[in-house]
Design an enzyme around this catalytic site. Sequence first.
Site, PDB file in Angstrom:
ATOM      1  N   TRP A 116      37.508 -33.385  16.994  1.00  0.00           N
ATOM      2  CA  TRP A 116      36.416 -34.097  16.337  1.00  0.00           C
ATOM      3  C   TRP A 116      36.632 -34.203  14.831  1.00  0.00           C
ATOM      4  O   TRP A 116      36.923 -33.213  14.166  1.00  0.00           O
ATOM      5  CB  TRP A 116      35.081 -33.383  16.588  1.00  0.00           C
ATOM      6  CG  TRP A 116      34.586 -33.531  17.991  1.00  0.00           C
ATOM      7  CD1 TRP A 116      35.235 -34.145  19.028  1.00  0.00           C
ATOM      8  CD2 TRP A 116      33.348 -33.053  18.508  1.00  0.00           C
ATOM      9  NE1 TRP A 116      34.472 -34.094  20.155  1.00  0.00           N
ATOM     10  CE2 TRP A 116      33.312 -33.421  19.871  1.00  0.00           C
ATOM     11  CE3 TRP A 116      32.277 -32.355  17.965  1.00  0.00           C
ATOM     12  CZ2 TRP A 116      32.224 -33.115  20.696  1.00  0.00           C
ATOM     13  CZ3 TRP A 116      31.199 -32.049  18.775  1.00  0.00           C
ATOM     14  CH2 TRP A 116      31.186 -32.424  20.126  1.00  0.00           C
ATOM     15  N   LYS A 125      36.281 -39.192  17.563  1.00  0.00           N
ATOM     16  CA  LYS A 125      37.044 -38.346  18.483  1.00  0.00           C
ATOM     17  C   LYS A 125      38.500 -38.789  18.464  1.00  0.00           C
ATOM     18  O   LYS A 125      38.862 -39.800  19.039  1.00  0.00           O
ATOM     19  CB  LYS A 125      36.454 -38.425  19.886  1.00  0.00           C
ATOM     20  CG  LYS A 125      35.031 -37.898  19.906  1.00  0.00           C
ATOM     21  CD  LYS A 125      34.405 -37.956  21.276  1.00  0.00           C
ATOM     22  CE  LYS A 125      32.955 -37.511  21.188  1.00  0.00           C
ATOM     23  NZ  LYS A 125      32.009 -38.606  21.020  1.00  0.00           N
ATOM     24  N   GLU A 139      10.876 -35.311  14.659  1.00  0.00           N
ATOM     25  CA  GLU A 139      10.508 -34.467  15.804  1.00  0.00           C
ATOM     26  C   GLU A 139      10.255 -33.009  15.417  1.00  0.00           C
ATOM     27  O   GLU A 139       9.757 -32.234  16.226  1.00  0.00           O
ATOM     28  CB  GLU A 139      11.633 -34.495  16.866  1.00  0.00           C
ATOM     29  CG  GLU A 139      11.729 -35.804  17.638  1.00  0.00           C
ATOM     30  CD  GLU A 139      12.620 -36.836  16.969  1.00  0.00           C
ATOM     31  OE1 GLU A 139      12.838 -36.739  15.742  1.00  0.00           O
ATOM     32  OE2 GLU A 139      13.097 -37.746  17.662  1.00  0.00           O
ATOM     33  N   THR A 158       9.898 -42.487  15.150  1.00  0.00           N
ATOM     34  CA  THR A 158      11.248 -42.316  14.617  1.00  0.00           C
ATOM     35  C   THR A 158      11.860 -43.697  14.455  1.00  0.00           C
ATOM     36  O   THR A 158      11.562 -44.612  15.230  1.00  0.00           O
ATOM     37  CB  THR A 158      12.146 -41.501  15.574  1.00  0.00           C
ATOM     38  OG1 THR A 158      12.166 -42.167  16.828  1.00  0.00           O
ATOM     39  CG2 THR A 158      11.633 -40.106  15.763  1.00  0.00           C
TER      40      THR A 158
HETATM   41  P1  AMP Z   1      14.533 -38.757  10.863  1.00  0.00           P
HETATM   42  O1  AMP Z   1      13.718 -38.312  12.017  1.00  0.00           O
HETATM   43  O2  AMP Z   1      14.528 -40.246  10.677  1.00  0.00           O
HETATM   44  O3  AMP Z   1      14.185 -38.055   9.604  1.00  0.00           O
HETATM   45  O4  AMP Z   1      16.061 -38.390  11.187  1.00  0.00           O
HETATM   46  C1  AMP Z   1      16.461 -37.077  11.508  1.00  0.00           C
HETATM   47  C2  AMP Z   1      17.950 -36.963  11.424  1.00  0.00           C
HETATM   48  O5  AMP Z   1      18.398 -37.096  10.070  1.00  0.00           O
HETATM   49  C3  AMP Z   1      18.511 -35.632  11.851  1.00  0.00           C
HETATM   50  O6  AMP Z   1      18.600 -35.503  13.245  1.00  0.00           O
HETATM   51  C4  AMP Z   1      19.869 -35.618  11.174  1.00  0.00           C
HETATM   52  O7  AMP Z   1      20.822 -36.377  11.895  1.00  0.00           O
HETATM   53  C5  AMP Z   1      19.592 -36.333   9.870  1.00  0.00           C
HETATM   54  N1  AMP Z   1      19.394 -35.373   8.774  1.00  0.00           N
HETATM   55  C6  AMP Z   1      18.237 -34.953   8.246  1.00  0.00           C
HETATM   56  N2  AMP Z   1      18.453 -34.094   7.233  1.00  0.00           N
HETATM   57  C7  AMP Z   1      19.795 -33.941   7.118  1.00  0.00           C
HETATM   58  C8  AMP Z   1      20.660 -33.183   6.261  1.00  0.00           C
HETATM   59  N3  AMP Z   1      20.199 -32.424   5.272  1.00  0.00           N
HETATM   60  N4  AMP Z   1      21.999 -33.274   6.470  1.00  0.00           N
HETATM   61  C9  AMP Z   1      22.493 -34.062   7.444  1.00  0.00           C
HETATM   62  N5  AMP Z   1      21.737 -34.805   8.269  1.00  0.00           N
HETATM   63  C10 AMP Z   1      20.399 -34.754   8.114  1.00  0.00           C
END
Ligand code: AMP
Length: 539
Positions: free
Chosen positions: A430, A425, A316, A173
């Site tokens: 929120w 916040k 994940e 990640t």
């Molecule tokens: P990654 O593992 O780098 O793909 O990041 C995952 C994170 O991207 C998630 O936990 C979200 O915070 C964000 N994310 C992924 N898809 C979306 C979406 N469609 N809308 C908002 N946030 C998203």
Amino acid sequence: MFGGMQDFELRVPRLIDHAEREHGGRELVTAWADGTIGRTNWAGIARDARKLAQALEKMGVKKGDRVATLAMNHHHHVVAFYGAIGMGGVIHTINPRLFDEQLVYIANHAEDQVLFYDKAFQPIVDRLKPHWTTIRHYVCFDDGAFEALLDGEDGDYRWVEGPEREPCMLCYTSGTTGNPKGVLYEHRSSIIHAMALIAPSCFDLAPTTVALPIVPMFHAAAWAMPFAGAMAGVKLIYAQVNDPVLLCRLMNDEKVTHSAGVPTVWLSMFQHMDATGIAPKYLKTITIGGSAAPRAMIERLMKMGIRVGHAWGMTETSPIGTIGAPPARWDEMSFEEKVDLVCKQGRVPFGVELRVVDDEGRPQPRDGASSGQLQVRGPWVIRQYFKDERGDCIDDDCWFDTGDVAVLHPCGTLQITDRAKDVIKSGGEWISSVELENAAVGCPGVAEAAAIGVRHPKWDERPLLLVVRKEGASLGEAVVRAHLANHVAKWWLPDEILFVDSLPHTATGKLLKTALREQYRDHVLASVAAEAQAAGAQV
Ligand code: AMP
């Protein structure tokens, strides 16, 4: 009892065997960085993967060893996936946009044995070679070395067998704080995730599909396209460089029906369309995910007659957690209602379960209003990070805390409202930074926006909005403020709007909020300063 069913281990090489046997002639096309077009097909990928497996064994790679790539999207990269996995190895896709320290950490932590890389990343390889302690072999994908390696083998090879719970892929990640964390996918999890992904209500993949995945193959398991594509017999189109002119030309030349990528790629596509009047003509379905797709983007694509699948997921979760698909009452909905729905992140496919919990861990109702921490579980959701001494990262009931803040609607639709650490916040309530940003980018003349909380003596935190203007635009604070006033609650309106030349991004194109929060940590809102001054004057 008499009767029963057969079984076989759900291993990834079965996918490429299937694609070779059932869809062998279906093409994979690459637009290389040097301007040439390369073509192969699923039978060619299978043949080359067997040769690569032989070559990797000769290099001394053993079952379970990690084989790394530092590369963009092309069919040699697909060969590397199947070759490395087929000989029992674990393909480790490294994100070349990470910082040097992260690149060194990741390859050493993964104990990568071999690195396949694009010529464009030769400077990274030259720079970091002395620091990568486990990589023994370096092979360039696009200077003839990769083909030469394959030419040395006859392809007479049987895939390594084993239990389906063995690992097959490793992806770190991007992590905005601390060291990146590795997510280790298994054969079984990859196959059932791909099975869910090809469904009409998910990515909608079939032998008639021509897909151009713009999402890089190093981000979140390539959104499983190399696996799902083989499963469904998709024609795959890849571009080694993410240039909207090239992407649009490829989409029309190859009659691309499906594409997938993070929101920013569509923004640059729009700029190209506006500048040239040329648009992709055959696109039917686009999957957007990785961060929230702004309303204006969804609306524009839908007006082009394109079905937008807004997906939520994370490295994940393999990565698909949810995706939007037309519900039963779609045809009765107005355009506005449809856009409203697509702006949310969709529903789970079979296999994924979601819940939202409050700060005490109590599950919240699916009422479209109760917001809380989003948790997820299922057979393609992480149990434990790679080589993590702290053990499992899930609770006793297998729930994994996503770090996202969300609302679940009665129909099961997920609405991500923020990252837990990004919510602003204000006075105990929120404010969603994501919603503020989305509303701001809907304002004509705004290219990008970031909302962060800055300290406030009375409200604890108040929103500061940072705006990047579109090229040639000259809009000021009043225009953005007026636009926002139509889209968000009055108390959500930013206390200050600052115009900046650019915003920092993570290696996967998300706004780097940690850097912004650090930069504006001591920022004093103009209104607060004025009030302090007035108070001082009165004394
Ligand atoms: P990654 O593992 O780098 O793909 O990041 C995952 C994170 O991207 C998630 O936990 C979200 O915070 C964000 N994310 C992924 N898809 C979306 C979406 N469609 N809308 C908002 N946030 C998203």
